[in-house]
Write an enzyme that holds these catalytic residues in place. Structure first.
Site, PDB file in Angstrom:
ATOM      1  N   LYS A 165      30.420  13.187  -2.396  1.00  0.00           N
ATOM      2  CA  LYS A 165      31.852  13.097  -2.058  1.00  0.00           C
ATOM      3  C   LYS A 165      32.185  11.805  -1.326  1.00  0.00           C
ATOM      4  O   LYS A 165      33.269  11.258  -1.502  1.00  0.00           O
ATOM      5  CB  LYS A 165      32.300  14.315  -1.250  1.00  0.00           C
ATOM      6  CG  LYS A 165      32.371  15.563  -2.104  1.00  0.00           C
ATOM      7  CD  LYS A 165      33.212  16.644  -1.468  1.00  0.00           C
ATOM      8  CE  LYS A 165      33.396  17.781  -2.480  1.00  0.00           C
ATOM      9  NZ  LYS A 165      34.029  18.954  -1.943  1.00  0.00           N
ATOM     10  N   LYS A 171      29.953  17.473 -11.907  1.00  0.00           N
ATOM     11  CA  LYS A 171      30.525  18.819 -11.978  1.00  0.00           C
ATOM     12  C   LYS A 171      32.053  18.764 -12.092  1.00  0.00           C
ATOM     13  O   LYS A 171      32.682  17.798 -11.630  1.00  0.00           O
ATOM     14  CB  LYS A 171      30.071  19.679 -10.802  1.00  0.00           C
ATOM     15  CG  LYS A 171      30.791  19.449  -9.515  1.00  0.00           C
ATOM     16  CD  LYS A 171      30.549  20.603  -8.539  1.00  0.00           C
ATOM     17  CE  LYS A 171      31.386  20.358  -7.296  1.00  0.00           C
ATOM     18  NZ  LYS A 171      31.706  21.545  -6.559  1.00  0.00           N
ATOM     19  N   LYS A 206      38.208  20.298  -8.758  1.00  0.00           N
ATOM     20  CA  LYS A 206      39.670  20.326  -8.711  1.00  0.00           C
ATOM     21  C   LYS A 206      40.241  19.047  -8.128  1.00  0.00           C
ATOM     22  O   LYS A 206      41.402  18.713  -8.351  1.00  0.00           O
ATOM     23  CB  LYS A 206      40.192  21.566  -7.976  1.00  0.00           C
ATOM     24  CG  LYS A 206      39.722  21.749  -6.556  1.00  0.00           C
ATOM     25  CD  LYS A 206      40.312  23.026  -5.950  1.00  0.00           C
ATOM     26  CE  LYS A 206      39.279  24.018  -5.540  1.00  0.00           C
ATOM     27  NZ  LYS A 206      38.287  23.558  -4.534  1.00  0.00           N
TER      28      LYS A 206
HETATM   29  N1  AQP Z   1      32.013  22.913 -11.472  1.00  0.00           N
HETATM   30  C1  AQP Z   1      31.678  24.054 -10.882  1.00  0.00           C
HETATM   31  N2  AQP Z   1      30.901  24.934 -11.536  1.00  0.00           N
HETATM   32  C2  AQP Z   1      30.576  26.123 -10.949  1.00  0.00           C
HETATM   33  N3  AQP Z   1      31.005  26.498  -9.732  1.00  0.00           N
HETATM   34  C3  AQP Z   1      31.777  25.650  -9.054  1.00  0.00           C
HETATM   35  N4  AQP Z   1      32.357  25.704  -7.862  1.00  0.00           N
HETATM   36  C4  AQP Z   1      33.053  24.573  -7.645  1.00  0.00           C
HETATM   37  N5  AQP Z   1      32.960  23.754  -8.702  1.00  0.00           N
HETATM   38  C5  AQP Z   1      32.162  24.388  -9.590  1.00  0.00           C
HETATM   39  C6  AQP Z   1      32.256  26.847  -6.960  1.00  0.00           C
HETATM   40  O1  AQP Z   1      33.576  27.175  -6.569  1.00  0.00           O
HETATM   41  C7  AQP Z   1      33.536  27.708  -5.252  1.00  0.00           C
HETATM   42  C8  AQP Z   1      34.623  27.101  -4.431  1.00  0.00           C
HETATM   43  O2  AQP Z   1      34.404  25.731  -4.295  1.00  0.00           O
HETATM   44  P1  AQP Z   1      35.147  24.912  -3.180  1.00  0.00           P
HETATM   45  O3  AQP Z   1      36.563  24.864  -3.464  1.00  0.00           O
HETATM   46  O4  AQP Z   1      34.821  25.500  -1.855  1.00  0.00           O
HETATM   47  O5  AQP Z   1      34.498  23.508  -3.165  1.00  0.00           O
HETATM   48  P2  AQP Z   1      33.772  22.678  -4.228  1.00  0.00           P
HETATM   49  O6  AQP Z   1      32.474  23.308  -4.585  1.00  0.00           O
HETATM   50  O7  AQP Z   1      33.702  21.290  -3.705  1.00  0.00           O
HETATM   51  O8  AQP Z   1      34.738  22.794  -5.487  1.00  0.00           O
HETATM   52  P3  AQP Z   1      35.580  21.650  -6.153  1.00  0.00           P
HETATM   53  O9  AQP Z   1      36.404  22.302  -7.210  1.00  0.00           O
HETATM   54  O10 AQP Z   1      34.680  20.548  -6.570  1.00  0.00           O
HETATM   55  O11 AQP Z   1      36.529  21.240  -4.990  1.00  0.00           O
HETATM   56  P4  AQP Z   1      36.822  19.802  -4.460  1.00  0.00           P
HETATM   57  O12 AQP Z   1      37.217  19.020  -5.654  1.00  0.00           O
HETATM   58  O13 AQP Z   1      37.916  19.965  -3.485  1.00  0.00           O
HETATM   59  O14 AQP Z   1      35.567  19.318  -3.825  1.00  0.00           O
HETATM   60  C9  AQP Z   1      32.141  27.430  -4.705  1.00  0.00           C
HETATM   61  O15 AQP Z   1      31.424  28.655  -4.701  1.00  0.00           O
HETATM   62  C10 AQP Z   1      31.547  26.480  -5.682  1.00  0.00           C
HETATM   63  O16 AQP Z   1      30.161  26.696  -5.829  1.00  0.00           O
END
Ligand code: AQP
Length: 333
Positions: free
Chosen positions: A111, A194, A197
């Protein structure tokens, strides 16, 4: 009964990755366990969020979670910042976790990217707050996507060090619960990254509120390779984009990737993408419709979150008070 905790950041509209990797697995857990599901806005602000947008995204996340099948009666659904215990225990854990442990966290590296000096200190200590989120409730089961495995190991290290340093058996061991054929959904533009969002490219992800046209366009544009769909899983090696699309189709149709390959072997991606689009639209359209319906009554969403925070607070407060007694922040009884 096992106590389950999981969280999701209101840093955008939840994606297909959040859904297949996490949210979808939360729904059946509500019937079998005591579940707390948290919209982790304090985590979201580790990267700048415009204030009005953050508030809107928090509500939108609540609507999405309910639309996916969470019930505000069956589980405790709430917003992290509404329960002060998270920030309090997060600070305590900042003092327990070691810098060397945090330095090994790959999510920070991903990140922060090449501009580490400019990343917020919050992003760096994010895993400590995540440990606090879970342990403030003494939850032992944490359903997350595969990407969060390392953070949960760190949470266990923190719990163990706290118990060891203070000579107590206070915080329990946490078990990750990582499930599903698509435990990690990858970006549609780059199969080695991955799906996120907050990815700057909207074309890299399917959002849970995308309509049928948006889904069709994104899948049509999704990166692939010139080879046809192989017969066996071994034929997906070194083909991250192809593997990802096969995994997504398997996950949304409730089958295994090997069955998808058996059915589509030899097809080009043009044909395969049409099938994938249809399956995705069929699966996501009802969620989108419900999300839009719920968002028409923001007052009802806010009230549900307020009730959730009261229930969460009632569980966390005695844990925090006891932790403070153990540390010496409050007198022992
Ligand atoms: N690509 C993914 N595949 C499977 N699981 C995923 N998760 C996130 N992306 C994937 C799972 O979603 C849950 C919530 O995630 P989060 O919002 O706490 O943070 P994150 O993992 O950082 O998800 P994002 O979508 O990538 O958010 P941003 O872009 O804000 O950093 C977790 O259980 C995660 O494993």
């Amino acid at each position: 009964m096992t106590r389950v905790f999981s969280g999701i950041q209101p840093s955008g509209v939840p994606t297909l990755g959040n859904y297949l990797g996490a949210i979808r697995n939360w729904v059946p857990m509500q019937d079998r366990h005591e579940c707390l599901f948290c919209i982790v806005d304090l985590h979201a602000i580790t990267q700048f969020q415009p204030p009005a947008q953050l508030l809107a995204q928090t509500r939108e996340m609540a609507a999405a979670l309910l639309a996916c099948g969470l019930s505000a009666e069956k589980c405790v659904l709430f917003v992290q910042s509404h329960v002060p215990a998270h920030a309090e225990l997060g600070w305590i854990f900042n003092c327990v976790a070691r810098i060397g442990w945090l330095n090994r966290m790959t999510q920070f590296k991903d990140k922060a990217g090449s501009d580490r000096e400019n990343a917020s200190a919050g992003l760096y200590v994010y895993p400590n707050l995540m440990a606090a989120d879970i342990l403030a409730y003494k939850a032992t089961s944490v359903p997350v996507g595969d990407d969060q495995r390392q953070h949960l190991e760190l949470a266990n290290d923190i719990a163990q060090k706290f118990n060891h340093d203070y000579g107590v058996e206070f915080f329990p061991r946490i078990e990750p619960f990582i499930q599903g054929v698509a435990a990690r959904v990858m970006s549609l533009r780059d199969g080695t990254k991955k799906m996120s969002k907050s990815d700057p490219s909207d074309q890299s992800r399917i959002n849970l509120n995308d309509d049928a046209d948006a889904i069709a366009l994104k899948i049509r544009r999704a990166k692939t390779d010139p080879e046809p769909i192989p017969e066996h899983l071994s034929g997906l090696e070194n083909r991250p984009e192809a593997r990802n699309l096969v995994g997504i189709l398997a996950a949304v149709t409730g089958t295994l990737p090997e069955n998808v390959l058996r059915e589509h072997a030899g097809q080009g991606f043009g044909q395969f993408k049409a099938v994938l689009t249809e399956a995705l639209v069929a699966h996501l359209a009802p969620i989108r419709a419900e999300m839009l319906r719920l968002l028409q009554d923001p007052g009802a969403l806010d009230a549900a979150l307020h009730r959730g925070a009261e229930r969460a607070e009632a569980i966390a407060q005695p844990v925090i008070t006891e932790a403070k007694r153990i540390i010496g922040l409050l007198p022992r009884r």
